[in-house]
Design a protein around this motif. Structure first.
Motif, PDB file in Angstrom:
ATOM      1  N   THR A 154       1.211  -1.475   0.112  1.00  0.00           N
ATOM      2  CA  THR A 154      -0.640  -0.015   0.148  1.00  0.00           C
ATOM      3  C   THR A 154       1.277   1.225   0.047  1.00  0.00           C
ATOM      4  O   THR A 154       0.584   1.981  -0.736  1.00  0.00           O
ATOM      5  CB  THR A 154      -1.038   0.096   0.772  1.00  0.00           C
ATOM      6  N   PRO A 155       1.551   1.484   0.730  1.00  0.00           N
ATOM      7  CA  PRO A 155       2.482   2.717   0.390  1.00  0.00           C
ATOM      8  C   PRO A 155       3.191   2.826  -1.083  1.00  0.00           C
ATOM      9  O   PRO A 155       3.917   4.367  -0.806  1.00  0.00           O
ATOM     10  CB  PRO A 155       3.620   2.507   1.599  1.00  0.00           C
ATOM     11  N   HIS A 156       3.543   1.651  -1.601  1.00  0.00           N
ATOM     12  CA  HIS A 156       4.505   1.866  -2.547  1.00  0.00           C
ATOM     13  C   HIS A 156       3.307   3.574  -4.108  1.00  0.00           C
ATOM     14  O   HIS A 156       3.849   3.366  -4.667  1.00  0.00           O
ATOM     15  CB  HIS A 156       4.635   0.938  -3.115  1.00  0.00           C
ATOM     16  N   LEU A 157       1.943   2.840  -3.199  1.00  0.00           N
ATOM     17  CA  LEU A 157       0.195   3.514  -4.162  1.00  0.00           C
ATOM     18  C   LEU A 157       0.851   4.753  -3.689  1.00  0.00           C
ATOM     19  O   LEU A 157      -0.486   5.102  -4.152  1.00  0.00           O
ATOM     20  CB  LEU A 157       0.036   2.360  -3.832  1.00  0.00           C
ATOM     21  N   GLU A 158       0.731   4.978  -2.952  1.00  0.00           N
ATOM     22  CA  GLU A 158       0.315   6.580  -2.587  1.00  0.00           C
ATOM     23  C   GLU A 158       0.905   7.457  -3.545  1.00  0.00           C
ATOM     24  O   GLU A 158       2.067   8.025  -4.080  1.00  0.00           O
ATOM     25  CB  GLU A 158       1.242   7.267  -1.378  1.00  0.00           C
ATOM     26  N   LEU A 213      -4.018   6.112  -7.469  1.00  0.00           N
ATOM     27  CA  LEU A 213      -4.547   5.414  -9.350  1.00  0.00           C
ATOM     28  C   LEU A 213      -4.403   4.686  -9.042  1.00  0.00           C
ATOM     29  O   LEU A 213      -2.231   4.750  -9.846  1.00  0.00           O
ATOM     30  CB  LEU A 213      -5.284   6.387  -9.768  1.00  0.00           C
ATOM     31  N   VAL A 214      -4.441   3.432  -9.293  1.00  0.00           N
ATOM     32  CA  VAL A 214      -4.008   1.626  -9.721  1.00  0.00           C
ATOM     33  C   VAL A 214      -5.166   1.508 -11.040  1.00  0.00           C
ATOM     34  O   VAL A 214      -6.155   1.398 -11.244  1.00  0.00           O
ATOM     35  CB  VAL A 214      -3.622   1.051  -8.984  1.00  0.00           C
ATOM     36  N   ALA A 215      -4.299   0.649 -12.176  1.00  0.00           N
ATOM     37  CA  ALA A 215      -5.022   0.196 -13.027  1.00  0.00           C
ATOM     38  C   ALA A 215      -4.887  -1.213 -12.770  1.00  0.00           C
ATOM     39  O   ALA A 215      -4.154  -1.719 -12.921  1.00  0.00           O
ATOM     40  CB  ALA A 215      -4.730   0.535 -14.678  1.00  0.00           C
ATOM     41  N   ASP A 216      -6.562  -2.194 -13.159  1.00  0.00           N
ATOM     42  CA  ASP A 216      -6.068  -3.635 -13.322  1.00  0.00           C
ATOM     43  C   ASP A 216      -6.151  -3.563 -14.488  1.00  0.00           C
ATOM     44  O   ASP A 216      -7.240  -2.727 -15.432  1.00  0.00           O
ATOM     45  CB  ASP A 216      -7.174  -3.801 -12.988  1.00  0.00           C
ATOM     46  N   THR A 217      -5.622  -4.039 -15.038  1.00  0.00           N
ATOM     47  CA  THR A 217      -5.174  -4.413 -16.615  1.00  0.00           C
ATOM     48  C   THR A 217      -5.237  -6.006 -17.324  1.00  0.00           C
ATOM     49  O   THR A 217      -4.967  -6.813 -16.634  1.00  0.00           O
ATOM     50  CB  THR A 217      -3.989  -3.971 -17.302  1.00  0.00           C
TER      51      THR A 217
END
Length: 293
Positions: A154-158, A213-217
């Protein structure tokens, strides 16, 4: 004109987020004439005809873009590779890493399904993980059922736009479900006849997780170096950039040149043999690529 970010592309519509609202837009014909395809992640100007419908008018300059998956302005790529089912593949991982490096996107390696390994298998995966960490990559070990694994990720996504990528069936959707249970993304088991996962994600969409923001691809199992040139390949291997400083010749491609610092590092096992083998394979692949006109 109002501005926003494309959050989802589906069936010819682009869903643009502007502050707290989302406008469903179509692209103007001028994009087709200029052979420009709007991508998820694009910052755009749009014209709203009513509260929920509109047209894209212009696309801001992109800092990067990927073709597979089709997304723009990515800060980092979380490359999800399973430890087992399907088996961990250094060859496929290196293909993803080269693609990411060539687009100046920060890669983060996430090895999933660690809970399914035997002690002996865990030892092998750990050895490989430490080799990639020595190169300079961040490697996370995770399982969708481990709370601490998700807490590590989680911290890597901030504050970043992150693309999740990897071969089908490695657990990308399961990891996103663990990060945000309300998503309820569909997951499938590995196909026993094909030995790979079924495609469970049909489009690219940016999802809010924390401040990022993340993308599920869509998962995919093959990558081609259609845009990468031979002289760019060495710079996509961080360890070769390092040991390449010891090469006798400037612009050394680390193949047949004498007194090559990279080949000496392979001989001394400072560079893993499989990494150099993959480099040679990618080099030959790019060299034999049909010219583009």
């Amino acid at each position: 004109m109002p501005e926003g970010k494309i959050m989802k592309a589906l069936s010819g519509f682009y869903y643009v987020k502007d502050k707290d609202r989302v406008i469903r837009c179509r692209g103007r014909g001028l994009f087709r004439k200029k052979k420009i395809t709007p991508l998820v992640g694009d910052y755009v100007e749009y014209q709203a005809e009513n509260d929920g419908e509109g047209y894209l008018l212009d696309i801001d300059e992109r800092k990067n873009e990927l073709t597979r998956p089709p997304i723009a302005n990515v800060d980092q790529a979380v490359l999800v590779f399973s430890a087992i089912e399907p088996d961990f593949s250094t060859s496929l991982l290196d293909r993803f890493l080269i693609l990411v490096e060539s687009h100046h996107i920060d890669p983060l390696i996430c090895i999933s399904k660690m809970d399914l390994l035997t002690d002996e298998q865990t030892k092998k995966i750990e050895q490989l993980a430490k080799q990639y960490e020595k190169i300079g990559y961040t490697v996370l070990r995770s399982s969708a059922i481990w709370d601490d694994g998700m807490a590590t990720l989680t911290p890597h996504l901030e504050e970043k736009i992150t693309v999740f990528a990897g071969q089908s069936g490695v657990g990308k959707s399961s990891i996103l479900n663990a990060l945000r249970p309300d998503l309820e993304l569909r997951t499938d088991q590995i196909s026993s006849s094909l030995g790979r996962g079924k495609h469970t994600t049909r489009h690219v969409e940016l999802l809010s997780i924390g401040s990022g923001l993340v993308a599920d691809t869509p998962g995919f199992s093959a990558l081609e170096f259609s845009e990468l040139e031979l002289d760019e390949l060495p710079s996509c291997f961080p360890e070769m950039v390092h040991y390449g400083e010891n090469c006798k010749f400037r612009g050394c491609l680390h193949m047949n040149e004498p007194k090559c610092g990279v080949k000496l590092a392979v001989e001394s096992e400072d560079i893993p043999a499989y990494r150099y083998k993959h480099y040679q394979q990618f080099y030959d692949e790019i060299k034999s690529r049909k010219p583009r006109y």
